[in-house]
Design a protein around this motif. Structure first.
Motif, PDB file in Angstrom:
ATOM      1  N   LEU A   4     -16.194  61.843  13.399  1.00  0.00           N
ATOM      2  CA  LEU A   4     -15.820  60.753  12.512  1.00  0.00           C
ATOM      3  C   LEU A   4     -16.577  60.921  11.196  1.00  0.00           C
ATOM      4  O   LEU A   4     -17.806  60.784  11.161  1.00  0.00           O
ATOM      5  CB  LEU A   4     -16.162  59.401  13.137  1.00  0.00           C
ATOM      6  CG  LEU A   4     -15.968  58.185  12.219  1.00  0.00           C
ATOM      7  CD1 LEU A   4     -14.478  58.018  11.857  1.00  0.00           C
ATOM      8  CD2 LEU A   4     -16.518  56.920  12.872  1.00  0.00           C
ATOM      9  N   ASN A   6     -17.154  58.992   8.544  1.00  0.00           N
ATOM     10  CA  ASN A   6     -16.900  57.576   8.271  1.00  0.00           C
ATOM     11  C   ASN A   6     -16.982  57.216   6.802  1.00  0.00           C
ATOM     12  O   ASN A   6     -16.365  56.248   6.370  1.00  0.00           O
ATOM     13  CB  ASN A   6     -17.863  56.703   9.081  1.00  0.00           C
ATOM     14  CG  ASN A   6     -17.276  55.333   9.343  1.00  0.00           C
ATOM     15  OD1 ASN A   6     -16.105  55.225   9.710  1.00  0.00           O
ATOM     16  ND2 ASN A   6     -18.056  54.283   9.140  1.00  0.00           N
ATOM     17  N   HIS A  28     -12.080  55.280   7.571  1.00  0.00           N
ATOM     18  CA  HIS A  28     -13.324  54.500   7.635  1.00  0.00           C
ATOM     19  C   HIS A  28     -13.222  53.375   8.670  1.00  0.00           C
ATOM     20  O   HIS A  28     -12.245  52.629   8.705  1.00  0.00           O
ATOM     21  CB  HIS A  28     -13.636  53.898   6.266  1.00  0.00           C
ATOM     22  CG  HIS A  28     -14.866  53.054   6.261  1.00  0.00           C
ATOM     23  ND1 HIS A  28     -16.137  53.587   6.274  1.00  0.00           N
ATOM     24  CD2 HIS A  28     -15.025  51.705   6.281  1.00  0.00           C
ATOM     25  CE1 HIS A  28     -17.021  52.609   6.265  1.00  0.00           C
ATOM     26  NE2 HIS A  28     -16.371  51.457   6.282  1.00  0.00           N
ATOM     27  N   ILE A  29     -14.229  53.296   9.504  1.00  0.00           N
ATOM     28  CA  ILE A  29     -14.342  52.211  10.483  1.00  0.00           C
ATOM     29  C   ILE A  29     -15.412  51.240   9.993  1.00  0.00           C
ATOM     30  O   ILE A  29     -16.550  51.648   9.743  1.00  0.00           O
ATOM     31  CB  ILE A  29     -14.713  52.752  11.872  1.00  0.00           C
ATOM     32  CG1 ILE A  29     -13.597  53.674  12.390  1.00  0.00           C
ATOM     33  CG2 ILE A  29     -14.956  51.608  12.854  1.00  0.00           C
ATOM     34  CD1 ILE A  29     -13.931  54.361  13.706  1.00  0.00           C
ATOM     35  N   LEU A  34     -17.931  49.715  14.727  1.00  0.00           N
ATOM     36  CA  LEU A  34     -18.377  51.051  15.127  1.00  0.00           C
ATOM     37  C   LEU A  34     -18.824  51.114  16.580  1.00  0.00           C
ATOM     38  O   LEU A  34     -18.585  52.111  17.260  1.00  0.00           O
ATOM     39  CB  LEU A  34     -19.514  51.516  14.216  1.00  0.00           C
ATOM     40  CG  LEU A  34     -19.102  52.200  12.914  1.00  0.00           C
ATOM     41  CD1 LEU A  34     -20.337  52.473  12.055  1.00  0.00           C
ATOM     42  CD2 LEU A  34     -18.348  53.491  13.190  1.00  0.00           C
ATOM     43  N   LEU A  38     -16.746  54.100  17.974  1.00  0.00           N
ATOM     44  CA  LEU A  38     -17.473  55.366  17.925  1.00  0.00           C
ATOM     45  C   LEU A  38     -17.545  56.030  19.304  1.00  0.00           C
ATOM     46  O   LEU A  38     -17.903  57.205  19.418  1.00  0.00           O
ATOM     47  CB  LEU A  38     -18.885  55.151  17.362  1.00  0.00           C
ATOM     48  CG  LEU A  38     -19.698  56.389  16.978  1.00  0.00           C
ATOM     49  CD1 LEU A  38     -18.940  57.283  15.996  1.00  0.00           C
ATOM     50  CD2 LEU A  38     -21.055  55.988  16.398  1.00  0.00           C
ATOM     51  N   ILE A  44     -20.810  61.879  14.101  1.00  0.00           N
ATOM     52  CA  ILE A  44     -20.458  61.022  12.971  1.00  0.00           C
ATOM     53  C   ILE A  44     -21.167  61.547  11.728  1.00  0.00           C
ATOM     54  O   ILE A  44     -22.328  61.952  11.791  1.00  0.00           O
ATOM     55  CB  ILE A  44     -20.830  59.538  13.232  1.00  0.00           C
ATOM     56  CG1 ILE A  44     -20.424  58.666  12.022  1.00  0.00           C
ATOM     57  CG2 ILE A  44     -22.308  59.370  13.547  1.00  0.00           C
ATOM     58  CD1 ILE A  44     -20.598  57.174  12.267  1.00  0.00           C
ATOM     59  N   THR A  50     -22.640  53.610   5.617  1.00  0.00           N
ATOM     60  CA  THR A  50     -22.669  53.361   7.063  1.00  0.00           C
ATOM     61  C   THR A  50     -24.088  53.483   7.603  1.00  0.00           C
ATOM     62  O   THR A  50     -24.813  54.412   7.255  1.00  0.00           O
ATOM     63  CB  THR A  50     -21.760  54.360   7.797  1.00  0.00           C
ATOM     64  OG1 THR A  50     -20.427  54.216   7.299  1.00  0.00           O
ATOM     65  CG2 THR A  50     -21.775  54.122   9.293  1.00  0.00           C
TER      66      THR A  50
END
Length: 315
Positions: A4, A6, A28-29, A34, A38, A44, A50
């Motif tokens: 990810l 992010n 993007h989370i 997350l 995740l 990540i 983040t």
């Protein structure tokens, strides 16, 4: 493995990872989601937005690597992650020149009042042209002035090189021993060694015409009320390192009194909601934490980060 990215990753880095079989998700989370989402990833990558804290690490047992696209890792609980067997990597060299050039964007803008002129010209330029011309008539050259650099790591060294190239005298302060000189590469590939001087931080504060900070996050400000009292009247200060290394309330007081002529700020105490008094101050040059935000730096960061990830996860 699923990665990810992010806070995004340069297309070159994404391609390098995909070429060796990784799946890279750049959607993007939000921070609050997350802990749940995740779970589907083994790695990540983040920038400064983040945060990867202990609580998140504890609920993501599949996590094998955390990558930081940039230098500082204040938004990651690094030692805790490593204690859990999770690799933590960053890219300390890739963005150095871009940050250094931003420092000088603030400095060059500061000595010619661009931070204020850009605000006032659109409003008063056609009614008070002469008044503004008079207001900004006392500019200054950087050539021949003393640049004090606090922290002479990779970014500090690149900043020093730019200053040397402009003909500034560079003095530095660092807990570690600094080099006696720095290699300055000119057009055509010509390289010359140019001397710099290492001094105690109090001496640097007293001697510098301009100060640039390049230090990691600290428990207390490097420049607080007592340090402001040591400065030359009319000094310019740039912080493109971390929020919190300058006491912002003491800075505002020093700007209001004239002790500090101008400040250039790329980082702030409480990002992403900087102090309103700084955002509105007529003597502050402002950027929203964009030191590494150039195409060249992001490509280097993406490439270096991808190679670090491949090196760890393909063992």
């Amino acid at each position: 493995m699923n990665i990810l990215a992010n806070d995004g990753i340069d297309p070159l880095g994404k391609q390098l990872l995909e070429n060796v079989g990784f799946t890279v998700d750049t959607n993007h989370i939000p921070q609050g989601e997350l802990a749940e989402k995740l779970q589907a990833y083994e790695a990540i990558t983040v920038r400064s937005a983040t945060k990867v804290r202990k609580e998140l690490i504890d609920v993501c047992p599949n996590l094998k690597l955390i990558g930081r696209g940039g230098v500082g890792m204040d938004n990651i609980d690094v030692e805790y992650a490593r204690s859990k067997g999770i690799a933590v990597v960053n890219t300390p060299a890739a963005s150095s020149l871009s940050v250094a050039e931003l420092v000088f964007a603030h400095l060059l803008g500061g000595v010619r009042f661009l931070y204020d002129s850009q605000r006032r010209m659109p409003v008063e330029g056609n009614t008070n042209f002469g008044g503004l011309k008079k207001a900004y008539a006392k500019g200054m050259e950087l050539h021949g002035k003393t640049l004090g650099i606090i922290g002479i790591g990779r970014i500090g060294r690149e900043t020093a090189k730019v200053g040397l190239g402009l003909g500034m005298d560079v003095i530095v302060s660092d807990l570690a021993e600094a080099p006696k000189s720095l290699p300055l590469t000119l057009s055509g590939g010509i390289t010359v060694d140019v001397p710099i001087s290492q001094v105690a931080v109090d001496e640097l504060l007293q001697r510098s015409d301009f100060i640039s900070l390049h230090v990691p996050f600290t428990d207390r400000p490097i420049i607080g009320k007592a340090e402001f009292e040591l400065l030359k009247p009319g000094v310019g200060i740039v912080n493109a390192s971390r929020g919190g290394v300058i006491d912002e309330l003491a800075l505002i007081e020093a700007l209001d009194s004239g002790k500090v002529a101008f400040a250039g700020l790329d980082v702030f105490d409480n990002e992403p909601t900087p102090r309103r008094e700084l955002l509105a101050h007529p003597k502050v040059s402002l950027t929203p934490h964009i030191g590494a935000a150039t195409g060249e730096a992001q490509e280097r960061i993406g490439e270096e980060l991808a190679n670090l990830i491949i090196g760890h996860l393909k063992k």
